[in-house]
Design a protein around this motif. Sequence first.
Motif, PDB file in Angstrom:
ATOM      1  N   LYS A  88       0.839  -1.195   0.000  1.00 58.26           N
ATOM      2  CA  LYS A  88       0.000   0.000   0.000  1.00 58.26           C
ATOM      3  C   LYS A  88       0.882   1.256   0.000  1.00 58.26           C
ATOM      4  N   HIS A 121      -1.424  -4.763  -4.485  1.00 58.12           N
ATOM      5  CA  HIS A 121      -2.543  -4.066  -3.845  1.00 58.12           C
ATOM      6  C   HIS A 121      -1.967  -3.021  -2.898  1.00 58.12           C
ATOM      7  N   ASN A 167      -8.193   1.920  -5.691  1.00 56.99           N
ATOM      8  CA  ASN A 167      -9.005   1.171  -4.737  1.00 56.99           C
ATOM      9  C   ASN A 167     -10.096   2.071  -4.163  1.00 56.99           C
ATOM     10  N   GLU A 168     -11.328   1.586  -4.167  1.00 61.41           N
ATOM     11  CA  GLU A 168     -12.422   2.186  -3.373  1.00 61.41           C
ATOM     12  C   GLU A 168     -12.650   3.663  -3.641  1.00 61.41           C
ATOM     13  N   GLU A 274     -11.202 -10.110  -2.236  1.00 65.16           N
ATOM     14  CA  GLU A 274     -10.982 -10.073  -0.780  1.00 65.16           C
ATOM     15  C   GLU A 274     -12.082 -10.834  -0.051  1.00 65.16           C
ATOM     16  N   TRP A 304      -9.575 -13.078   2.039  1.00 63.96           N
ATOM     17  CA  TRP A 304      -8.760 -12.074   2.748  1.00 63.96           C
ATOM     18  C   TRP A 304      -8.226 -12.685   4.044  1.00 63.96           C
TER      19      TRP A 304
END
Length: 482
Positions: A88, A121, A167-168, A274, A304
């Motif tokens: 990350k 990721h 992401n998101e 996930e 996950w």
Amino acid sequence: MTERRTGGRARLLLGGACAVLIAVSSVAVATVARADLTGPPGTTLKAAAERSGRYFGAAMGGDRLSDQGFLTIANREFDMMTAVNEMKPDATEPNRGQFDFRAGDAIYNWATQHGMRVRGHTLAWHAQQPRFWGSLSGSALRTAMIDHINGVMAHYRGKLYAWDVVNEAFAENGSRRSSNLQSTGNDWIEVAFRTARAADPTVKLCYNDYNIENWTYAKTQGVYNMIRDFKSRGVPVDCVGLQTHFTGGSSLPGNFQTTLQSFAALGVDVALTEADVTNASATQYAGLTQACSNVPRCVGITTWGIRDSDSWRGNENPLLFDRNSNPKAAYTSVLNALNAASTTVPGTSIPSPSAPGSVSPSAPGSASPSSPGSASPSTGSPGACTATYHLTNSWNGGFQGEVTVANNGSAPLSGWTVRLTLAGGQTIANVWNGVNTGTSGTVSVRNADYNGTLGANASTSFGFLANGSSSTAPVPVSCTSP
Ligand code: XIL
């Protein structure tokens, strides 16, 4: 046959119950399974998934590298790995321009040394950002994001299976989530993807999000519309990751397969990235696995964590193994659903002219050759391909079919068009891995942008959803090239 492969990747052929490693190169990127639905059922998650050209993955934190119980199951059952936190933005670039890949590399090295591939990721996210991003905004933050993507992707260039580039980025109401990245301008997501493509042209570039599993949910539609827009404008996006957290109050929606099919129909791979399920409901785990197994471009499932003790939502006991490393009922339900897969990932299957439920290849050359998708001259001759239909799923009032397009000639062909006659009452609702003209009667389907080229003896497939009864099979009347 065609086979997805990137340079320097070892290849795994499944023969009988045991997998035989036939080539290992110095680049430690792991295995690509060759699908064989006629082989014996797999007795591990990865073997069962590989039967249909899929993978079965897990997420691990760096602390698990010294957890022998975890490593034993990971090595036995999984063929794809994701780092929980170690790749990350805050982990990989703690200070501006100072990259730290030690923790990410430790996971990468262990996974690839044990025959797994790795999903990266993640590169751009509203959470777990480097602290210095917090004092930036506007073009300075945009530049920091671009520099981050370039710095991290340069390190892993050519090594990863996929990156969750963004992401998101969506809110529950289907609009963009407000964040410092969003405040740099609405184009931040496409800039991230374009930067990523230039930084590593071979890795798959994914958009990843949660609560996008229910097709009628506003957030799902928001993400879908963005991907559709990206594909129409040539923004490089290869895959959509659906986190599939059926925890924290969420559960498996009945229309999950429709969601996967709909994204796939835009020309992207889909993956469950996930997965976890409250109390590891065997029914929901079976359902999510079946949904993926029914969609050709659903390439794999990642949970996950492995044991409940690894889970970020451990109090819900949501994983496939308990705290004593024993497989739960949900494990068996997933294994069975993987072994019952009816579709293979395009580009992974061995052409099987006598596949159960198939009708004979059509007589070639009876349709007018027209394929808007194939501008380059064909090196195959018209009629060089054959089309074989088989039913992959059916229910009251509808069904799903797949057509295998095979080049039986010795010369490659560029572009193909299949004409298919539907029975009375049958109408096509959705086509993936192909572009249709017409929805009833005689319908023609030409190749998509990415599957028109077929080498000698190669095959590909397209799928479709239809309304009406499946009792009379649609008949492929011709396959022509170009
Ligand atoms: C979670 C990790 O599991 C936690 O250890 C961390 O504290 C927070 O992030 N969606 C994602 C993942 O994309 O990165 C998140 O992982 C879980 C939700």
